[in-house]
Design a protein around this motif. Structure first.
Motif, PDB file in Angstrom:
ATOM      1  N   GLN A 104       0.828  -1.210   0.000  1.00 27.43           N
ATOM      2  CA  GLN A 104       0.000   0.000   0.000  1.00 27.43           C
ATOM      3  C   GLN A 104       0.861   1.259   0.000  1.00 27.43           C
ATOM      4  OE1 GLN A 104      -2.281   1.399   3.485  1.00 27.43           O
ATOM      5  NE2 GLN A 104      -4.110   1.221   2.209  1.00 27.43           N
ATOM      6  N   LEU A 105       1.964   1.197   0.736  1.00 28.70           N
ATOM      7  CA  LEU A 105       2.881   2.341   0.779  1.00 28.70           C
ATOM      8  C   LEU A 105       3.368   2.694  -0.622  1.00 28.70           C
ATOM      9  CD1 LEU A 105       4.930   4.057   2.852  1.00 28.70           C
ATOM     10  CD2 LEU A 105       6.546   2.485   1.820  1.00 28.70           C
ATOM     11  N   LYS A 106       3.804   1.692  -1.381  1.00 29.37           N
ATOM     12  CA  LYS A 106       4.301   1.926  -2.743  1.00 29.37           C
ATOM     13  C   LYS A 106       3.207   2.505  -3.631  1.00 29.37           C
ATOM     14  CE  LYS A 106       7.921  -1.628  -2.729  1.00 29.37           C
ATOM     15  NZ  LYS A 106       8.339  -2.962  -3.262  1.00 29.37           N
ATOM     16  N   GLU A 107       1.994   1.961  -3.498  1.00 31.90           N
ATOM     17  CA  GLU A 107       0.885   2.448  -4.317  1.00 31.90           C
ATOM     18  C   GLU A 107       0.565   3.906  -3.996  1.00 31.90           C
ATOM     19  OE1 GLU A 107      -2.283  -0.251  -3.527  1.00 31.90           O
ATOM     20  OE2 GLU A 107      -1.510  -1.823  -4.850  1.00 31.90           O
ATOM     21  N   ILE A 108       0.462   4.217  -2.706  1.00 31.99           N
ATOM     22  CA  ILE A 108       0.113   5.579  -2.287  1.00 31.99           C
ATOM     23  C   ILE A 108       1.192   6.568  -2.708  1.00 31.99           C
ATOM     24  CG2 ILE A 108      -0.162   7.091  -0.268  1.00 31.99           C
ATOM     25  CD1 ILE A 108      -1.581   4.735   1.113  1.00 31.99           C
ATOM     26  N   TYR A 109       2.454   6.201  -2.483  1.00 32.11           N
ATOM     27  CA  TYR A 109       3.530   7.146  -2.773  1.00 32.11           C
ATOM     28  C   TYR A 109       3.766   7.320  -4.271  1.00 32.11           C
ATOM     29  CZ  TYR A 109       5.114   8.607   1.811  1.00 32.11           C
ATOM     30  OH  TYR A 109       5.187   9.210   3.047  1.00 32.11           O
ATOM     31  N   SER A 110       3.482   6.297  -5.062  1.00 27.98           N
ATOM     32  CA  SER A 110       3.630   6.478  -6.510  1.00 27.98           C
ATOM     33  C   SER A 110       2.581   7.446  -7.029  1.00 27.98           C
ATOM     34  CB  SER A 110       3.538   5.126  -7.232  1.00 27.98           C
ATOM     35  OG  SER A 110       2.255   4.543  -7.063  1.00 27.98           O
ATOM     36  N   VAL A 111       1.351   7.322  -6.504  1.00 26.84           N
ATOM     37  CA  VAL A 111       0.289   8.259  -6.886  1.00 26.84           C
ATOM     38  C   VAL A 111       0.603   9.647  -6.332  1.00 26.84           C
ATOM     39  CG1 VAL A 111      -2.152   8.825  -6.598  1.00 26.84           C
ATOM     40  CG2 VAL A 111      -1.472   6.467  -7.042  1.00 26.84           C
TER      41      VAL A 111
END
Length: 234
Positions: free
Chosen positions: A88-95
């Motif tokens: 989730q961290l990767k998804e949120i930070y990429s967005v």
């Protein structure tokens, strides 16, 4: 005479905050700060006692918080605070990176002298906090006290504002707040904010984009580092 017939719009009537509104804000802050632990089961009777509210306003507040992604429900278990995860961290930070880079570029075009003055005062307040805390922590607040929030607002792009300041904002704050203990040097974060501010003053979109991208990636790296260490400990 009806205002619309007279050719003018009626003034919107400000709505008084309800008990559910206030409770929603308190619960959001409890989740973001870690007072309600990541992954912990939510007990409605316990929260009713803690906040001295009936189940009606509590359930209404819980539904609002669930739409923000801070609470998740599963069959036979009920409601839990979301579990912070590397995926989730990767998804949120990429967005976040993609949208905030766009926001800072547009802020370079639209930010006013008054907003730049306010932003400078805000960073000075953050600087004083670091001095008072003897370098132990950064000033992590929400809304108009949040540097990123102010930059996003200055973009004048309402879709970006909606996505970053409404839909993703509290999730991003949760990761930023709970991983802030890893920030070995709050002075470095402040320095990066001042560099972005200087680029905004110069209306240098390319420089502002590069600085914001680097700043967010550094924040993501620290958060991932925390998750890895936390996983190793368990």
């Amino acid at each position: 005479m009806d205002d619309k017939i007279a050719g003018k719009e009626a003034e919107p009537v400000a709505r008084e905050p309800t008990k559910s509104d206030n409770l929603t804000e308190m619960l959001i802050e409890a989740i973001i700060s870690g007072e309600l632990l990541s992954g912990s089961k939510i007990s409605e009777p316990e929260l009713s006692r803690r906040y001295k509210v009936s189940r009606g306003p509590l359930r209404e507040a819980m539904m609002r918080i669930e739409t923000l992604g801070l609470i998740e429900r599963s069959p036979h278990i009920g409601a839990r605070v979301i579990t912070l995860s590397e995926t989730q961290l990767k998804e949120i930070y990429s967005v976040r990176e993609a949208l905030e880079v766009m926001a800072v570029r547009q802020a370079c075009q639209h930010i006013t002298s008054e907003e730049l003055h306010s932003l400078k005062k805000l960073l000075t307040t953050h600087q004083q906090h670091i001095v008072d805390a003897k370098g132990a922590s950064y000033f992590l607040q929400s809304g108009d006290f949040d540097f990123h929030y102010c930059v996003i607002k200055a973009s004048r792009n309402q879709k970006l504002v909606s996505l970053l300041c409404d839909e993703l904002y509290h999730l991003i704050r949760m990761y930023r707040t709970q991983f802030s203990r890893l920030r070995s040097s709050p002075k470095s974060a402040l320095k990066e904010h001042f560099q972005i501010f200087d680029a905004l003053c110069e209306r240098d979109e390319d420089l502002a984009e590069m600085l914001m991208r680097r700043h967010i990636r550094r924040s993501q790296h620290l958060a991932q580092e925390f998750l890895v260490k936390n996983k190793e400990c368990h």
